[in-house]
Design a protein around this motif. Structure first.
Motif, PDB file in Angstrom:
ATOM      1  N   SER A   1      12.891   7.626  10.513  1.00 11.92           N
ATOM      2  CA  SER A   1      12.951   6.921   9.221  1.00 11.92           C
ATOM      3  C   SER A   1      13.587   7.768   8.128  1.00 11.92           C
ATOM      4  N   CYS A   2      13.775   9.064   8.362  1.00 10.32           N
ATOM      5  CA  CYS A   2      14.451   9.900   7.357  1.00 10.32           C
ATOM      6  C   CYS A   2      15.955   9.674   7.352  1.00 10.32           C
ATOM      7  N   LEU A   3      16.473   9.018   8.405  1.00 10.64           N
ATOM      8  CA  LEU A   3      17.928   8.803   8.492  1.00 10.64           C
ATOM      9  C   LEU A   3      18.307   7.368   8.158  1.00 10.64           C
ATOM     10  N   ILE A   4      17.314   6.531   7.856  1.00 10.83           N
ATOM     11  CA  ILE A   4      17.603   5.109   7.678  1.00 10.83           C
ATOM     12  C   ILE A   4      17.643   4.758   6.194  1.00 10.83           C
ATOM     13  N   PRO A   5      18.790   4.297   5.706  1.00 12.39           N
ATOM     14  CA  PRO A   5      18.817   3.812   4.328  1.00 12.39           C
ATOM     15  C   PRO A   5      18.107   2.459   4.301  1.00 12.39           C
ATOM     16  N   VAL A   6      17.268   2.268   3.310  1.00  8.83           N
ATOM     17  CA  VAL A   6      16.443   1.062   3.299  1.00  8.83           C
ATOM     18  C   VAL A   6      17.316  -0.194   3.204  1.00  8.83           C
ATOM     19  N   GLY A   7      18.506  -0.042   2.630  1.00 12.16           N
ATOM     20  CA  GLY A   7      19.414  -1.185   2.530  1.00 12.16           C
ATOM     21  C   GLY A   7      19.869  -1.717   3.882  1.00 12.16           C
ATOM     22  N   ALA A   8      19.755  -0.894   4.919  1.00 15.13           N
ATOM     23  CA  ALA A   8      20.225  -1.312   6.239  1.00 15.13           C
ATOM     24  C   ALA A   8      19.163  -2.083   7.018  1.00 15.13           C
ATOM     25  N   ILE A   9      17.928  -2.151   6.484  1.00 15.88           N
ATOM     26  CA  ILE A   9      16.865  -2.752   7.301  1.00 15.88           C
ATOM     27  C   ILE A   9      16.466  -4.143   6.834  1.00 15.88           C
ATOM     28  N   GLU A  10      17.269  -4.734   5.959  1.00 16.53           N
ATOM     29  CA  GLU A  10      17.033  -6.115   5.529  1.00 16.53           C
ATOM     30  C   GLU A  10      16.711  -6.993   6.754  1.00 16.53           C
ATOM     31  N   GLY A  11      15.572  -7.670   6.707  1.00 17.39           N
ATOM     32  CA  GLY A  11      15.218  -8.598   7.786  1.00 17.39           C
ATOM     33  C   GLY A  11      14.664  -7.952   9.045  1.00 17.39           C
ATOM     34  N   ALA A  12      14.587  -6.623   9.072  1.00 13.97           N
ATOM     35  CA  ALA A  12      14.116  -5.943  10.293  1.00 13.97           C
ATOM     36  C   ALA A  12      12.588  -5.916  10.350  1.00 13.97           C
ATOM     37  N   GLU A  13      12.069  -5.697  11.548  1.00 12.72           N
ATOM     38  CA  GLU A  13      10.623  -5.489  11.719  1.00 12.72           C
ATOM     39  C   GLU A  13      10.383  -3.996  11.838  1.00 12.72           C
ATOM     40  N   ILE A  14       9.649  -3.459  10.883  1.00 13.98           N
ATOM     41  CA  ILE A  14       9.335  -2.033  10.897  1.00 13.98           C
ATOM     42  C   ILE A  14       7.857  -1.875  11.253  1.00 13.98           C
ATOM     43  N   MET A  15       7.577  -0.988  12.182  1.00 15.66           N
ATOM     44  CA  MET A  15       6.178  -0.641  12.427  1.00 15.66           C
ATOM     45  C   MET A  15       6.021   0.858  12.328  1.00 15.66           C
ATOM     46  N   THR A  16       5.061   1.278  11.517  1.00 18.73           N
ATOM     47  CA  THR A  16       4.795   2.708  11.385  1.00 18.73           C
ATOM     48  C   THR A  16       3.567   3.039  12.240  1.00 18.73           C
ATOM     49  N   ILE A  17       3.252   4.310  12.322  1.00 19.12           N
ATOM     50  CA  ILE A  17       2.056   4.730  13.065  1.00 19.12           C
ATOM     51  C   ILE A  17       0.808   4.074  12.450  1.00 19.12           C
ATOM     52  N   ASP A  18       0.854   3.797  11.141  1.00 22.65           N
ATOM     53  CA  ASP A  18      -0.296   3.180  10.476  1.00 22.65           C
ATOM     54  C   ASP A  18      -0.567   1.794  11.059  1.00 22.65           C
ATOM     55  N   GLY A  19       0.524   1.043  11.296  1.00 21.92           N
ATOM     56  CA  GLY A  19       0.379  -0.280  11.901  1.00 21.92           C
ATOM     57  C   GLY A  19       0.098  -0.178  13.392  1.00 21.92           C
ATOM     58  N   PHE A  20       0.781   0.745  14.039  1.00 23.91           N
ATOM     59  CA  PHE A  20       0.621   0.888  15.485  1.00 23.91           C
ATOM     60  C   PHE A  20      -0.804   1.302  15.853  1.00 23.91           C
ATOM     61  N   SER A  21      -1.453   2.030  14.930  1.00 26.16           N
ATOM     62  CA  SER A  21      -2.804   2.522  15.225  1.00 26.16           C
ATOM     63  C   SER A  21      -3.828   1.388  15.358  1.00 26.16           C
ATOM     64  N   GLN A  22      -3.431   0.171  14.982  1.00 23.15           N
ATOM     65  CA  GLN A  22      -4.333  -0.976  15.120  1.00 23.15           C
ATOM     66  C   GLN A  22      -4.203  -1.645  16.484  1.00 23.15           C
ATOM     67  N   THR A  23      -3.398  -1.084  17.371  1.00 19.73           N
ATOM     68  CA  THR A  23      -3.141  -1.771  18.638  1.00 19.73           C
ATOM     69  C   THR A  23      -3.906  -1.121  19.799  1.00 19.73           C
ATOM     70  N   GLU A  24      -4.024  -1.911  20.856  1.00 23.53           N
ATOM     71  CA  GLU A  24      -4.677  -1.440  22.079  1.00 23.53           C
ATOM     72  C   GLU A  24      -3.877  -0.292  22.714  1.00 23.53           C
ATOM     73  N   LEU A  25      -2.540  -0.401  22.603  1.00 21.43           N
ATOM     74  CA  LEU A  25      -1.684   0.643  23.172  1.00 21.43           C
ATOM     75  C   LEU A  25      -1.973   1.984  22.496  1.00 21.43           C
ATOM     76  N   PHE A  26      -2.138   1.933  21.176  1.00 14.86           N
ATOM     77  CA  PHE A  26      -2.451   3.164  20.451  1.00 14.86           C
ATOM     78  C   PHE A  26      -3.770   3.745  20.935  1.00 14.86           C
ATOM     79  N   GLN A  27      -4.774   2.878  21.110  1.00 12.41           N
ATOM     80  CA  GLN A  27      -6.091   3.362  21.541  1.00 12.41           C
ATOM     81  C   GLN A  27      -5.972   4.145  22.850  1.00 12.41           C
TER      82      GLN A  27
END
Lengths: 157, 281
Positions: free
Chosen positions: A59-85
């Motif tokens: 995410s340090c290389l991604i300009p926010v302007g390039a992610i219009e409409g994209a689905e972003i998941m961070t570790i904060d969101g991923f930590s709510q999943t069974e896979l993370f557990q």
């Protein structure tokens, strides 16, 4: 000023940050998702790894302007999943965490690897985390943890 | 400085139209540009021109075969190229050595070419494949050979209204083709030296030999003269022929000392890679 809309951890969000702002800064400063860390800021350490449309990216290389409409998941969101557990349990069991700074990125890289390749060889595990630097563990326990997650999480990936 | 103006237009046509009106910094994956234009303390990356985002353009993400040529869209990421069945295996060997998975999910082939680093990992192979670059603008399009497109470090023959749309990779028949990258570590490393070579034999003689070196000069080094001279030589090559080729490159390769390596190391290793390639099959 144009607003940039995208999906963040399952939520529709928008930001008025300048388009060349880095995604890592927008995630941390504007949305307070501080799980992703900035280590090097050059795309070499992987501590800022997030999923962009399910693909792990720095995410340090991604300009926010390039992610219009994209689905972003961070570790904060991923930590709510069974896979993370599963990954979390295996990292604990293998003793894969010391200072912890690299771990959010390591976990994202682990998940990216396992969802593409549920039965990785040791070589493939090392390749999977080759973009993530850890200065404490010497990597072996992290490799063990991913191997464990592949076996214990059989069918999950 | 104020806020940075940027564009992220819905189609290639609109992008080309805007480029004809305004000089822009074209950005594909951004993996080089965002580092080169980084600001301190988490401030937005700084560009002196409006940024034109292009990595979402579907027109630039196709990979097709037309006759014997492979057409690769400029914004195909390394991962997309790695996973595509039409891509020659040797390109996959090279791309697997670029950075790490997260950067390969973002960096593009067109970006690697336009960044024009002497150490660009895809460049030596693109040179020996005689890759062609297709550029489009509102005035039309043109196709140029990679060796003419890349002018020097970070300099390419692209007019400000032009956009690189695709890379054309002609089929190459070879009995042997190699790519070697020498770097400090296997991942996330920039080449100290890179080398690509191909050889086709015809009845025990060299039908065609091509080779190119990266990171030993301002651009990739290739010599059509010496390749021509090798044609028809008996294979395995006579040691005198090998010595002659190595001596020739000893004269034309001019590496530099920098933080990554030394000129002496670069030259020694480059010539040994060449010798190894010529002596083995």
């Amino acid at each position: 000023m144009r607003v940039i809309k995208f999906q963040l951890n399952g939520r529709e969000v928008e930001t008025d940050a300048p388009p060349t702002a880095r995604l890592i800064d927008v995630l941390r400063d504007e949305f307070a998702y501080i799980g992703s860390k900035e280590g090097c800021g050059d795309g070499e350490c992987g501590a800022c790894s997030v999923f962009v449309n399910t693909l792990v990216q720095n995410s340090c290389l991604i300009p926010v302007g390039a992610i219009e409409g994209a689905e972003i998941m961070t570790i904060d969101g991923f930590s709510q999943t069974e896979l993370f557990q599963m990954i979390s349990e295996c990292y604990s069991e293998a003793g894969a965490v010391q200072c912890g700074f690299c771990i959010p990125g390591m976990v994202m890289a682990s998940a990216a690897l396992l969802s593409k390749n549920p039965h990785p060889t040791e070589e493939e595990i090392r390749e999977g985390i080759s973009g993530n630097l850890c200065r404490c563990t010497g990597y072996n326990m992290i490799v063990d943890a991913i191997d464990l997650a592949a076996k214990k999480g059989e069918g999950l990936w | 400085m104020g806020t940075v103006l940027s564009y992220r237009l819905a189609s290639l046509e609109e992008t080309i139209a805007q480029l004809s009106r305004e000089d822009c910094q074209i950005m594909a994956g951004g993996t080089d540009l965002m580092v080169q234009h980084k600001s301190p303390m988490g401030a937005p990356a700084r560009f002196d021109k409006p940024v034109m985002f292009i990595d979402h353009l579907k027109e630039l993400k196709q990979i097709d075969q037309v006759n014997q040529d492979l057409h690769i869209g400029a914004c195909c990421t390394y991962t997309e190229i790695l996973e595509h069945p039409l891509i020659p295996n040797i390109f996959k060997v090279a791309i697997k050595q670029i950075a790490a998975p997260a950067i390969r999910n973002r960096g593009t082939l067109g970006g690697n070419i336009c960044n024009a680093s002497p150490a660009g990992d895809t460049l030596p192979l693109l040179y020996i494949f005689n890759a062609q670059i297709r550029l489009r603008s509102s005035k039309g399009e043109r196709v140029v050979g990679i060796q003419d497109f890349i002018l020097g470090p970070r300099r390419v023959d692209r007019l400000r209204e032009e956009i690189l749309t695709e890379i054309i990779l002609p089929e190459m028949l070879a009995d042997r083709i190699v790519f070697e990258k020498v770097a400090n570590r296997r991942a996330d490393a920039i080449a100290k030296i890179s080398f690509a070579g191909s050889m086709r034999l015809e009845g025990g003689r060299v039908g065609e030999a091509r080779f190119a070196f990266g990171a030993v000069g301002p651009t990739i080094v290739r010599s059509l003269d010496i390749e021509q001279k090798l044609k028809g030589e008996a294979f395995p090559l006579d040691p005198k022929v090998v010595d002659g080729v190595v001596a020739y490159f000893d004269r034309i390769i001019t590496p530099i000392d920098d933080h990554r390596s030394t000129a002496a190391y670069r030259k020694t290793v480059a010539l040994r890679l060449l010798r190894h390639f010529l002596e083995t099959m």
